[in-house]
Motif scaffolding. Structure first.
Motif, PDB file in Angstrom:
ATOM      1  N   LYS A   1       0.833  -1.205   0.000  1.00 30.07           N
ATOM      2  CA  LYS A   1       0.000   0.000   0.000  1.00 30.07           C
ATOM      3  C   LYS A   1       0.867   1.254   0.000  1.00 30.07           C
ATOM      4  N   CYS A   2       1.906   1.237   0.787  1.00 26.65           N
ATOM      5  CA  CYS A   2       2.801   2.391   0.848  1.00 26.65           C
ATOM      6  C   CYS A   2       3.537   2.568  -0.478  1.00 26.65           C
ATOM      7  N   GLU A   3       4.016   1.477  -1.048  1.00 26.41           N
ATOM      8  CA  GLU A   3       4.751   1.560  -2.303  1.00 26.41           C
ATOM      9  C   GLU A   3       3.847   1.999  -3.448  1.00 26.41           C
TER      10      GLU A   3
ATOM     11  N   TYR B   1      -2.291  -0.375  -6.181  1.00 23.76           N
ATOM     12  CA  TYR B   1      -2.737  -1.417  -5.252  1.00 23.76           C
ATOM     13  C   TYR B   1      -4.066  -0.953  -4.672  1.00 23.76           C
ATOM     14  N   ASN B   2      -5.139  -1.664  -4.982  1.00 21.30           N
ATOM     15  CA  ASN B   2      -6.466  -1.297  -4.483  1.00 21.30           C
ATOM     16  C   ASN B   2      -6.962  -2.372  -3.528  1.00 21.30           C
ATOM     17  N   ASP B   3      -6.964  -2.039  -2.242  1.00 19.83           N
ATOM     18  CA  ASP B   3      -7.347  -3.039  -1.241  1.00 19.83           C
ATOM     19  C   ASP B   3      -8.859  -3.225  -1.134  1.00 19.83           C
ATOM     20  N   ASN B   4      -9.622  -2.556  -1.999  1.00 17.44           N
ATOM     21  CA  ASN B   4     -11.071  -2.775  -2.029  1.00 17.44           C
ATOM     22  C   ASN B   4     -11.455  -3.886  -2.999  1.00 17.44           C
ATOM     23  N   ALA B   5     -10.525  -4.295  -3.848  1.00 18.40           N
ATOM     24  CA  ALA B   5     -10.746  -5.449  -4.716  1.00 18.40           C
ATOM     25  C   ALA B   5     -10.215  -6.660  -3.967  1.00 18.40           C
TER      26      ALA B   5
END
Length: 380
Positions: free
Chosen positions: A180-182, A230-234
């Motif tokens: 997420k940070c990258e 990077y999409n953490d909702n998928a």
């Protein structure tokens, strides 16, 4: 020897602790903005399977249950499976399911190359045979493509059953934070192989002995000058292998693939790549050589043992590895191991597997085939 010892220790501490701490302090991940395109792109979900009769039916049904409103097709192939995987995928008669039952086992990347060549969709979504998508996963991935975005990685949640002693889930959450940070820095390295998407025209055919295909495919997108998000909702879900022993063989194989990927992506090492090069060195390259640094730290410390200070440190190293050995012995005997002992056992086992992967890489590993990793249960 003093210099060798301290450089080895510093690089290990830097990669696993200092680098994440720097990201924690200075990088604040933000929610990815979703933008539904005016004209919905066509999407092909790509699945390569080998001996997955226990979960492939549920996987296909889950893929077909996506709420995506645009054209959605599933390309699924059995790579010379020795069970009923091929028969199961051929039993689906839906028009948007294209099944390919290959008789010869050639390896995952060969199958992916074939499936992509058969695809005519705008976007490709790659996933694994043992993965479960949330119903909005494809929609979320598609709505993440805008401006210069060439690929989007979703978030993989590793589920652990009671009594499972594999700490891969804990380590994965640590990795998710780094991703997420990258992504925020525009320096995301690779993708979660269980859920990621890219523009089809950006896919570059990979050598048939490629192992870490998800990393190499997405790095090629970055190499072409496109952004990777990077999409953490998928969200995708997957079960962790039930034990360290089950996971060990997979980690050896990934280790081989990591060193192959290093050779294939030498361009990313250049400081000319800016922040991405820094992230690549810090997050990937140094860790790929962690077994080497651990060995150097141990040997150089042994040669300095006559000095009281280094004698104490050497004793601490010996205790550290004894804890790992004892913890692994208990795990193999089916005894529940928790806390710091479990973490140390996992860390050492992970790096021993990586070191073995390096040895096999140096011997000229050429096999592109694959082996199914046991799981704790079926798709839920």
């Amino acid at each position: 020897m003093v210099t060798v010892f301290w450089i080895s220790v510093f690089l290990l501490v830097y990669s696993y602790f200092i680098y994440p701490l720097i990201l924690k302090i200075f990088v604040k991940p933000e929610e990815i903005e979703l933008r539904e395109p005016e004209c919905l792109p066509s999407v092909d979900i790509i699945i390569a399977a080998y001996n997955e009769e226990s979960c492939i039916k549920e996987r296909i049904e889950n893929a077909l249950a996506q709420d995506y409103k645009g054209a959605l097709q599933l390309l699924v192939a059995s790579d010379g499976s020795q069970d009923s995987t091929g028969d199961i995928i051929e039993s689906f008669l839906e028009d948007n399911v294209k099944a390919f039952n290959f008789s010869k086992n050639r390896g995952k990347i060969s199958v992916l190359n074939d499936l992509v060549e058969k695809s005519e969709a705008d976007l490709l979504v790659f996933t694994d045979a043992n993965t479960y998508f949330n119903t909005d996963a494809v929609t979320t991935l598609v709505n993440s493509f805008y401006e210069n975005v060439g690929a989007v990685s979703g978030e993989l949640i590793l589920e652990t059953e009671d009594g499972n002693q594999n700490l891969d889930g804990l380590y994965w959450r640590y990795e998710q934070f780094l991703k997420k940070c990258e992504s925020k820095l525009g320096s995301l390295l690779g993708a979660n192989g269980a859920i990621y998407a890219l523009k089809r025209e950006l896919y570059q055919t990979l050598p048939i002995d490629t192992i870490v295909d998800d990393f190499c495919i997405v790095m090629n997108v970055k190499k072409q000058g496109y952004d990777v998000l990077y999409n953490d909702n998928a969200i995708a879900k997957e079960e962790v292998a039930p034990s360290l022993d089950d996971e060990y063989g997979r980690r050896v194989r990934i280790g081989i693939g990591n060193y192959k990927a290093l050779i294939a992506n030498l361009w990313a090492l250049s400081p000319a790549q800016g922040g991405m090069s820094w992230c690549y060195w810090s997050h990937k390259v140094i860790r790929w050589f962690a077994p080497h640094f651990m060995l150097l730290a141990f040997i150089s410390n042994l040669m300095l043992i006559a000095q009281p200070f280094y004698g104490v440190i050497f004793a601490m190293q010996v205790i550290f590895y004894l804890i790992a050995w004892q913890g692994q012995k208990q795990i193999n005997a089916g005894i529940q191991v928790k806390g710091i002992v479990a973490i140390i056992s996992f860390f050492v086992s992970m790096n021993v597997a990586l070191g073995q992967g390096f040895i096999r890489f140096c011997k000229g590993h050429k096999n592109g085939g694959w082996k199914r990793t046991p799981r704790g249960g079926e798709l839920k």
